[in-house]
Scaffold this motif. Structure first.
Motif, PDB file in Angstrom:
ATOM      1  N   GLY A  82       0.810  -1.213   0.000  1.00 58.49           N
ATOM      2  CA  GLY A  82       0.000   0.000   0.000  1.00 58.49           C
ATOM      3  C   GLY A  82       0.841   1.260   0.000  1.00 58.49           C
ATOM      4  O   GLY A  82       0.506   2.241  -0.668  1.00 58.49           O
ATOM      5  N   VAL A 254      -5.675  -2.370  -2.101  1.00 64.63           N
ATOM      6  CA  VAL A 254      -5.502  -2.830  -0.719  1.00 64.63           C
ATOM      7  C   VAL A 254      -6.686  -3.701  -0.315  1.00 64.63           C
ATOM      8  O   VAL A 254      -6.524  -4.783   0.275  1.00 64.63           O
ATOM      9  CB  VAL A 254      -5.341  -1.637   0.244  1.00 64.63           C
ATOM     10  CG1 VAL A 254      -5.354  -2.107   1.698  1.00 64.63           C
ATOM     11  CG2 VAL A 254      -4.057  -0.877  -0.055  1.00 64.63           C
ATOM     12  N   SER A 257      -6.672  -7.120  -2.120  1.00 60.40           N
ATOM     13  CA  SER A 257      -5.667  -8.047  -1.602  1.00 60.40           C
ATOM     14  C   SER A 257      -6.085  -8.602  -0.240  1.00 60.40           C
ATOM     15  O   SER A 257      -5.842  -9.782   0.060  1.00 60.40           O
ATOM     16  CB  SER A 257      -4.306  -7.361  -1.508  1.00 60.40           C
ATOM     17  OG  SER A 257      -4.310  -6.315  -0.564  1.00 60.40           O
ATOM     18  N   ALA A 258      -6.743  -7.773   0.595  1.00 61.19           N
ATOM     19  CA  ALA A 258      -7.241  -8.257   1.886  1.00 61.19           C
ATOM     20  C   ALA A 258      -8.288  -9.335   1.674  1.00 61.19           C
ATOM     21  O   ALA A 258      -8.304 -10.363   2.373  1.00 61.19           O
ATOM     22  CB  ALA A 258      -7.822  -7.089   2.686  1.00 61.19           C
ATOM     23  N   VAL A 328     -12.089  -4.685   4.121  1.00 65.40           N
ATOM     24  CA  VAL A 328     -10.978  -5.125   4.975  1.00 65.40           C
ATOM     25  C   VAL A 328     -11.489  -5.549   6.346  1.00 65.40           C
ATOM     26  O   VAL A 328     -11.005  -6.527   6.925  1.00 65.40           O
ATOM     27  CB  VAL A 328      -9.903  -4.033   5.077  1.00 65.40           C
ATOM     28  CG1 VAL A 328      -8.727  -4.534   5.912  1.00 65.40           C
ATOM     29  CG2 VAL A 328      -9.413  -3.635   3.692  1.00 65.40           C
ATOM     30  N   ARG A 349      -2.987  -4.421   6.024  1.00 62.84           N
ATOM     31  CA  ARG A 349      -4.026  -3.878   5.130  1.00 62.84           C
ATOM     32  C   ARG A 349      -5.063  -3.098   5.933  1.00 62.84           C
ATOM     33  O   ARG A 349      -5.539  -2.045   5.483  1.00 62.84           O
ATOM     34  CB  ARG A 349      -4.717  -5.012   4.366  1.00 62.84           C
ATOM     35  CG  ARG A 349      -4.133  -5.354   3.017  1.00 62.84           C
ATOM     36  CD  ARG A 349      -2.893  -6.178   3.107  1.00 62.84           C
ATOM     37  NE  ARG A 349      -2.389  -6.564   1.790  1.00 62.84           N
ATOM     38  CZ  ARG A 349      -1.341  -7.358   1.619  1.00 62.84           C
ATOM     39  NH1 ARG A 349      -0.701  -7.857   2.665  1.00 62.84           N
ATOM     40  NH2 ARG A 349      -0.916  -7.647   0.396  1.00 62.84           N
TER      41      ARG A 349
END
Length: 383
Positions: A82, A254, A257-258, A328, A349
């Protein structure tokens, strides 16, 4: 047909490059985060792989990447690290704005072309002081013979240790009116100091230190724009419409990907209605964030910055923020206790995504702007 194929190949090349460097950045991310270490090595990689000059028109020696290409690059890199994604987005939008002017404003070509050629030829890194300045501006510009002496402290200057030129401004008071002057600050000048101030919850490796400017002389000829402090200016219609889809691509990365990390963890657990429900709500939130980001890009695609495109962009920005944060949060819920361990990289994250809250327009200002637009009222002093 041939031109379309070339554009597709070019886009594929940028995405391929982003995926390659993202693997390297992901390996470094945890150690950098834990030590508050600036991503200096990543900047070297971004330069050598052409991503610093990607947004410069190909006619001027750059990569000729479209804003959509750049958003995809930032999303991929943001998903891996990030901090690298966010720092790169601050440079990238400062390149994309003059590149847009070069393409769409014939009268501006002579003004922006020297800067764009420098980025392509010298791989210089631009800094933004938008977090310090925005509509109100900050710092003082004292009138002297032939120009101004600038004194200011700029915060949230992402990428400061690697920056070559900060695109910023300062306020002068002449004839009873506060005016913001816009100019570039050479980071190597002796009057400019990067202060080691960046100790934060998340995005720890962006090097978003304060920058102190003490009496730097800026000649009149090096001030390309002046505007009334505290009011919207047409330039901000362009800046906001172009910059924020790029910046919020990082937060989308971000969040995505979380989500991927959490699904990998959850697939190893026994099937249950509870985990399916959490995963489904997470998918809903990620889809909402993606749709909101596309809404932002649709405003950019109109190539006609206006009060209306700012409204569409900022509505999209708010919805990306809210839904990316929700993704997230749900990813951590889905992963359970495993999300609390640093080694699984969800907690990073979680910390990084919080920064999505703090770019303009923040919650109340964005709502006021949207409300004023809906009511047909003035937005000139909403910031």
């Amino acid at each position: 047909m041939g031109q379309t194929a070339d554009i597709v190949r070019q886009s594929e090349k940028f995405i391929e490059t982003a995926n390659e460097v993202a693997k390297v950045f992901a390996e470094r991310a945890s150690a950098n985060d834990e030590s508050d270490r600036f991503i200096e090595d990543n900047y070297a990689e971004l330069k050598s792989r052409g991503l610093v000059s990607a947004g410069v028109p190909s006619q001027l020696g750059g990569g000729g990447a479209s804003i959509r290409d750049l958003c995809e690059v930032l999303k991929i890199i943001g998903g891996a690290c990030g901090s690298t994604g966010l720092a790169l987005s601050m440079h990238t939008h400062q390149v994309a704005i003059p590149a847009w002017r070069w393409h769409h404003q014939e009268a501006a070509r002579g003004v922006v072309e020297p800067l764009l050629r420098r980025i392509a030829d010298e791989n210089i890194v631009l800094l933004s002081s938008g977090g310090s300045d925005w509509i109100g501006g900050s710092g003082t510009a004292e009138k002297v013979d032939g120009g101004y002496k600038i004194t200011a402290r700029k915060v949230f200057s992402s990428g400061a240790p690697a920056g070559d030129l900060m695109m910023t401004g300062a306020i002068t008071e002449e004839d009873g009116e506060r005016t913001v002057l816009h100019f570039g600050v050479p980071m190597g000048a002796p009057e400019v100091t990067v202060l080691d101030t960046w100790r934060t919850l998340g995005m720890r490796s962006t090097g978003s230190h304060d920058v102190q400017i003490d009496g730097l002389f800026i000649a009149d000829d090096n001030i390309p724009m002046r505007r009334k402090a505290g009011e919207w200016h047409p330039a901000f219609q362009m800046i906001a419409t172009i910059a924020f889809p790029l910046i919020y691509s990082v937060y989308l990365g971000v969040a995505q990907s979380a989500r991927d990390i959490a699904l990998d963890i959850a697939r190893k657990k026994p099937e249950s209605h509870r985990t399916q429900s959490i995963a489904g709500r997470m998918e809903n939130a990620l889809t909402a964030a993606r749709l909101a980001h596309e809404h932002m890009l649709a405003a950019t695609d109109r190539n006609a910055p206006s009060a209306e495109t700012i409204n569409d962009t900022m509505i999209g920005r708010r919805l990306v923020e809210e839904n990316a944060i929700r993704v997230v949060e749900l990813a951590m819920e889905l992963a359970g206790g495993a999300s609390f361990y640093r080694k699984n990289e969800l907690e990073r994250r979680f910390r990084d995504i919080q920064a999505a809250r703090y770019h303009p327009l923040q919650k109340e200002s964005q709502a006021e702007y949207a409300g004023a637009m809906a009511l047909g009222q003035s937005v000139d002093t909403i910031f």
